[in-house]
Design a protein around this motif. Structure first.
Motif, mmCIF file in Angstrom:
data_model
loop_
_atom_site.group_PDB
_atom_site.id
_atom_site.type_symbol
_atom_site.label_atom_id
_atom_site.label_comp_id
_atom_site.label_asym_id
_atom_site.label_seq_id
_atom_site.Cartn_x
_atom_site.Cartn_y
_atom_site.Cartn_z
ATOM 1 N N MET A 1 0.834 -1.178 0.000
ATOM 2 C CA MET A 1 0.000 0.000 0.000
ATOM 3 C C MET A 1 0.881 1.244 0.000
ATOM 4 O O MET A 1 1.859 1.327 0.719
ATOM 5 C CB MET A 1 -0.905 -0.019 1.226
ATOM 6 N N ALA A 2 0.537 2.209 -0.815
ATOM 7 C CA ALA A 2 1.292 3.451 -0.917
ATOM 8 C C ALA A 2 1.191 4.244 0.377
ATOM 9 O O ALA A 2 0.155 4.264 1.031
ATOM 10 C CB ALA A 2 0.777 4.273 -2.088
ATOM 11 N N LYS A 3 2.307 4.870 0.744
ATOM 12 C CA LYS A 3 2.350 5.702 1.942
ATOM 13 C C LYS A 3 1.497 6.954 1.745
ATOM 14 O O LYS A 3 1.488 7.538 0.673
ATOM 15 C CB LYS A 3 3.809 6.089 2.199
ATOM 16 N N LYS A 4 0.774 7.364 2.768
ATOM 17 C CA LYS A 4 -0.060 8.570 2.722
ATOM 18 C C LYS A 4 0.838 9.780 2.492
ATOM 19 O O LYS A 4 1.779 10.013 3.226
ATOM 20 C CB LYS A 4 -0.850 8.703 4.028
ATOM 21 N N GLY A 8 1.783 18.025 -0.335
ATOM 22 C CA GLY A 8 0.990 19.155 -0.798
ATOM 23 C C GLY A 8 0.589 20.052 0.355
ATOM 24 O O GLY A 8 0.820 21.262 0.336
ATOM 25 N N ARG A 9 0.009 19.459 1.360
ATOM 26 C CA ARG A 9 -0.431 20.247 2.518
ATOM 27 C C ARG A 9 0.765 20.801 3.297
ATOM 28 O O ARG A 9 0.726 21.934 3.781
ATOM 29 C CB ARG A 9 -1.326 19.404 3.410
ATOM 30 N N ASN A 23 -3.263 17.275 -4.830
ATOM 31 C CA ASN A 23 -1.992 16.550 -4.836
ATOM 32 C C ASN A 23 -2.041 15.362 -3.872
ATOM 33 O O ASN A 23 -1.750 14.223 -4.251
ATOM 34 C CB ASN A 23 -0.858 17.494 -4.445
ATOM 35 N N ASP A 24 -2.407 15.638 -2.636
ATOM 36 C CA ASP A 24 -2.355 14.597 -1.608
ATOM 37 C C ASP A 24 -3.483 13.577 -1.714
ATOM 38 O O ASP A 24 -3.260 12.382 -1.558
ATOM 39 C CB ASP A 24 -2.402 15.237 -0.210
#
Length: 106
Positions: A1-4, A8-9, A23-24
């Motif tokens: 699973m891709a890291k959060k 962007g923020r 973006n996020d």
């Protein structure tokens, strides 16, 4: 699973909150997380190739992400060599300089 992703923020959240959210939440939260369609490794290879052709500074962050996504030094060298003929020698040299720093790290 891709890291959060929160880049962007973290970097633009107050200045450009909608862009930061896109973006996020959309790019990294929805597109990059579609691992049944393309693995994070494959997405990293595609993204690095695209960014190298553009000669943009985001290549550094994505080379680091590629390494985290199991792209090997040999694969990134081959990718840069391949795209050099399509994008130009100076862009390849720049990409190699960054890749050497990133992939030669312990």
């Amino acid at each position: 699973m891709a890291k959060k992703q929160t880049a962007g923020r973290d970097n633009l959240g107050e200045f450009a909150p909608q862009f930061a959210a896109l973006n996020d939440d959309v790019l990294f939260g929805e597109v990059w997380s579609r691992e049944s369609e393309l693995s994070p490794r494959d997405r990293s290879m595609i993204t690095c190739a695209s960014l190298i052709t553009q000669g943009v500074p985001q290549i550094e962050a994505h080379l680091k992400m590629a390494k985290q996504n199991s792209v090997t030094k040999e694969e990134i060298v081959e990718l840069i060599t391949h795209v050099a003929f399509y994008t130009g020698w100076p862009k390849a040299w720049s990409a190699f300089s960054l890749a050497k720093e990133i992939f030669d790290e312990a």
